[in-house]
Motif scaffolding. Structure first.
Motif, mmCIF file in Angstrom:
data_model
loop_
_atom_site.group_PDB
_atom_site.id
_atom_site.type_symbol
_atom_site.label_atom_id
_atom_site.label_comp_id
_atom_site.label_asym_id
_atom_site.label_seq_id
_atom_site.Cartn_x
_atom_site.Cartn_y
_atom_site.Cartn_z
ATOM 1 N N PRO A 143 24.331 -5.391 -29.343
ATOM 2 C CA PRO A 143 24.103 -4.561 -28.162
ATOM 3 C C PRO A 143 22.815 -3.751 -28.213
ATOM 4 C CG PRO A 143 25.779 -3.583 -29.544
ATOM 5 C CD PRO A 143 25.396 -4.872 -30.197
ATOM 6 N N GLU A 144 22.436 -3.292 -27.027
ATOM 7 C CA GLU A 144 21.280 -2.412 -26.888
ATOM 8 C C GLU A 144 21.527 -1.144 -27.697
ATOM 9 O OE1 GLU A 144 20.842 -1.145 -22.878
ATOM 10 O OE2 GLU A 144 18.785 -0.467 -23.157
ATOM 11 N N HIS A 188 27.673 -10.396 -29.635
ATOM 12 C CA HIS A 188 26.797 -9.533 -28.854
ATOM 13 C C HIS A 188 26.145 -8.504 -29.771
ATOM 14 C CE1 HIS A 188 26.470 -6.625 -25.159
ATOM 15 N NE2 HIS A 188 25.324 -6.908 -25.714
ATOM 16 N N PHE A 214 24.789 -8.511 -19.624
ATOM 17 C CA PHE A 214 25.395 -8.724 -20.944
ATOM 18 C C PHE A 214 26.792 -8.110 -21.021
ATOM 19 C CE2 PHE A 214 22.044 -9.890 -24.335
ATOM 20 C CZ PHE A 214 21.584 -10.905 -23.522
ATOM 21 N N LYS A 215 26.903 -6.908 -20.479
ATOM 22 C CA LYS A 215 28.202 -6.235 -20.544
ATOM 23 C C LYS A 215 29.251 -6.982 -19.737
ATOM 24 C CE LYS A 215 26.532 -1.554 -21.453
ATOM 25 N NZ LYS A 215 26.064 -0.332 -20.778
ATOM 26 N N MET A 238 24.023 -13.223 -28.426
ATOM 27 C CA MET A 238 23.358 -12.499 -27.351
ATOM 28 C C MET A 238 22.699 -11.262 -27.925
ATOM 29 S SD MET A 238 26.397 -12.881 -24.516
ATOM 30 C CE MET A 238 25.894 -11.388 -23.763
ATOM 31 N N ASP A 286 20.447 -7.853 -27.073
ATOM 32 C CA ASP A 286 19.968 -6.965 -26.023
ATOM 33 C C ASP A 286 18.861 -6.071 -26.565
ATOM 34 O OD1 ASP A 286 19.621 -5.451 -23.784
ATOM 35 O OD2 ASP A 286 21.747 -4.998 -23.483
ATOM 36 N N GLU A 287 17.641 -6.375 -26.188
ATOM 37 C CA GLU A 287 16.453 -5.621 -26.614
ATOM 38 C C GLU A 287 16.413 -5.267 -28.093
ATOM 39 O OE1 GLU A 287 14.593 -2.880 -24.210
ATOM 40 O OE2 GLU A 287 15.481 -3.557 -22.335
ATOM 41 N N VAL A 323 17.543 -10.601 -24.267
ATOM 42 C CA VAL A 323 16.971 -9.727 -23.258
ATOM 43 C C VAL A 323 15.831 -8.990 -23.933
ATOM 44 C CG1 VAL A 323 17.347 -7.477 -22.186
ATOM 45 C CG2 VAL A 323 18.904 -9.342 -21.690
ATOM 46 N N GLU A 324 14.655 -8.982 -23.329
ATOM 47 C CA GLU A 324 13.533 -8.321 -23.987
ATOM 48 C C GLU A 324 12.558 -7.692 -23.017
ATOM 49 O OE1 GLU A 324 13.439 -7.287 -27.650
ATOM 50 O OE2 GLU A 324 11.720 -6.995 -26.350
ATOM 51 N N LYS A 330 19.700 -6.008 -16.730
ATOM 52 C CA LYS A 330 19.812 -6.919 -17.876
ATOM 53 C C LYS A 330 21.023 -6.579 -18.749
ATOM 54 C CE LYS A 330 15.851 -5.825 -19.502
ATOM 55 N NZ LYS A 330 15.155 -4.716 -18.941
ATOM 56 N N SER A 331 21.151 -5.294 -19.087
ATOM 57 C CA SER A 331 22.278 -4.889 -19.943
ATOM 58 C C SER A 331 23.604 -5.046 -19.217
ATOM 59 C CB SER A 331 22.107 -3.453 -20.412
ATOM 60 O OG SER A 331 20.993 -3.374 -21.267
#
Lengths: 238, 318
Positions: free
Chosen positions: A82-83, A80, A44-45, A157, A159-160, A191-192, A40-41
């Protein structure tokens, strides 16, 4: 709006994503689900240009993203979050938001978006001159989302965003994301791991497993799917 | 009277300590930007100081700034112009060498690129020292100004005690303070300055914001080179120098930056000031050979009591 086609990504021979396709239409709320290590990450990256794909294409509003540099992509209207939040720890909360508004669109609407961010997350106004590294995890997540919003993005976007947060704080975060989608009409790609909440908010969901897209559909379809019910929601068929 | 002599010596050492300290402060800010903020280990910083001195020398004597502006203003204009020249040199150096061992390319690697930086910059340092020897020769030079041998005198402190303030140093000190403040304001309050700090703090996240991290690193590195070069140009007005002078000062710069606290421009300035002050005042009680030893005794004491440096602050939540 965002079109990912037949994307494959590898880290030194190790396949992270295989032949993955995904699309996000303007105004949609799209969720990508999947266990740890599903890619998932990495997805995104790759969209943001930190990782280069082996093959496939990524386009945003008809423009080929792979042809332009990572930093130029933000200027097209992609934000973005990010995580792991990744706030600028040595900068103040206010400076973090200003950096979010580094893009032309962000600067043009700065005062307006700042007010909006402060309405969504009042704590950020209170802590404006505090170093971001001294905030709690939940506050840092709010700052990361606020920083994303500050660029006045077309696509946000995330990410978690609930990772490592207390359930009550995570609920607030989800509520705010939903608000951003409904009230500011920002297209969302999320993203989850908290599947139930994420699916409830989304128009469309994708399920990733070890780099492959195994399932996609509207949230009703996914919620009705046996595999999703068993693996992600912990429900057994009655 | 002996006591009067003691007072006079002390006051003079204090005055020299502050003026020289301010120039050291500016010199340290250059490294503070590169090492303290961008976290690039640069062992060639002393050679940038040396290049600043020679750039100023050739501008003043060769390019005729001296003849044009006279012996009073010329040397200081030369020092200021050395900044942009070395800035360009620094940008080129970064483009072809430093960028390969820093920034996004090493973000998240085990050593953050420090090993590579150490080797590359040590190599650059050796090339510049010996290249300097070939190009500039080994004769000690100085940017001559009559101001270096004139002083303001201030008395009336105690009996006949007189404080001599060297004019060249005093002007150099004033210029250093102005440039230090200007740089501080740029870094703290402008969009450019904030984007440099953001890029240093978290290169990946900065990219997500649309900041061209490679360019940010290049600007910061070149700026650090230029600032140290200006300090070199200023020092050249009262000091004789050769191609190997960088060796004497690179250690002073590192101690100043660490003393002031990594990541703080103000800290680097105060660190440099402290080092210069200690160095000059130690001359009162110690033979000149031990001046640098005195710096490190104070350095160790401060780092023992305040490991994060004078101005270092922790940005992490406890």
């Amino acid at each position: 709006m965002l079109e990912v086609r037949n994307l494959s990504v590898a880290y030194g021979g190790l396949r992270a994503l295989t032949d993955l396709s995904l699309s996000v239409a303007e105004g949609q709320f799209v969720t990508v689900l999947g266990p740890n290590g599903a890619g998932k990450s990495t997805l995104f990256k790759t969209i943001c240009g930190i990782v280069a794909p082996v093959q496939g294409s990524v386009s945003f509003l008809g423009q080929d993203l792979l042809a332009i540099s990572a930093s130029a992509r933000a200027h097209l209207g992609i934000a973005h979050v990010p995580e792991g939040r990744q706030v600028f720890k040595t900068l103040t909360v206010r400076e973090n938001l200003e950096m979010g508004a580094y893009t032309k669109a962000g600067r043009a609407q700065w005062l307006h978006t700042l007010e909006r961010i402060h309405t969504l997350f009042p704590i950020l106004a209170e802590r404006a001159s505090q170093l971001a590294g001294t905030l709690s995890g939940g506050e840092q997540q709010m700052l990361a989302i606020g920083r994303g919003l500050a660029s006045a993005p077309k696509l946000l976007m995330l990410d978690e965003p609930s990772m490592g947060l207390a359930p009550a704080v995570a609920d607030t975060i989800f509520e705010r994301i939903s608000q951003i989608h409904r009230e500011d009409r920002v297209t969302i790609l999320l993203v989850e791991q908290r599947v139930a909440e994420a699916l409830e908010l989304s128009d469309h969901g994708y399920v990733l497993e070890t780099g492959h897209m195994v399932l996609d559909g509207t949230h009703q379809t996914l919620l009705a799917d046996d595999r999703v019910r068993r693996s992600y929601l912990g429900l057994t068929d009655a | 009277m002996d006591f009067e002599v003691l007072i006079e010596n002390t006051l003079n050492a204090l005055a020299a300590g502050i003026t020289i300290g301010c120039i050291y402060g500016l010199m340290c800010i250059g490294l503070g930007l590169i090492f303290g903020i961008m976290r690039i280990v640069n062992f060639a910083q002393g050679e940038l100081l040396m290049l600043g001195m020679y750039a100023s020398l050739y501008l003043v004597t060769g390019a005729g700034v001296f003849a044009f502006l006279g012996p009073y203003v010329g040397p200081f204009v030369g020092a200021l112009c050395a900044g942009p020249i070395v800035f360009v040199g620094g940008a080129v150096l970064h483009r072809f060498l430093i960028a390969r061992v820093s920034g996004l390319r090493t973000a998240g690697s085990v050593d953050d690129g420090h090993f590579g930086q150490l080797l590359v910059t040590l190599g650059i340092s050796l090339i510049l020292q010996n290249g300097g020897l070939i190009v500039f020769g080994s004769t000690p030079e100085t940017v001559r100004t009559p101001l270096a041998s004139r002083a303001f005198t201030v008395d009336g402190f105690y009996g006949d005690a007189t404080v001599f303030l060297n004019k060249a140093r005093l002007i150099a000190c004033a210029v250093a303070i102005i440039i230090a403040i200007a740089l501080y304001l740029v870094l703290e309050y402008t969009r450019l300055g904030k984007s440099l700090r953001a890029a240093a703090d978290n290169p990946t996240a900065a990219t997500y914001m649309g900041i061209d991290v490679d360019r940010a690193y290049r600007i910061a590195f070149a700026l650090g080179c230029g600032i140290t070069a200006i300090a070199g140009g200023l020092m050249a007005t009262y000091l004789s120098f050769g191609p190997f002078i960088g060796l004497d000062y690179v250690i002073i710069m590192y101690s100043g930056v660490v003393l002031g606290g990594m990541g703080s421009i103000l800290g680097a300035f105060w660190g440099g000031l402290t080092v210069g002050f200690v160095q000059q005042c130690s001359a009162l009680v110690l033979p000149p050979q031990l001046q640098n030893a005195a710096i490190f005794v104070v350095f160790l004491l401060i780092v023992m009591l305040r490991p994060q440096g004078l101005f270092g602050r922790s940005a992490e939540r406890a």
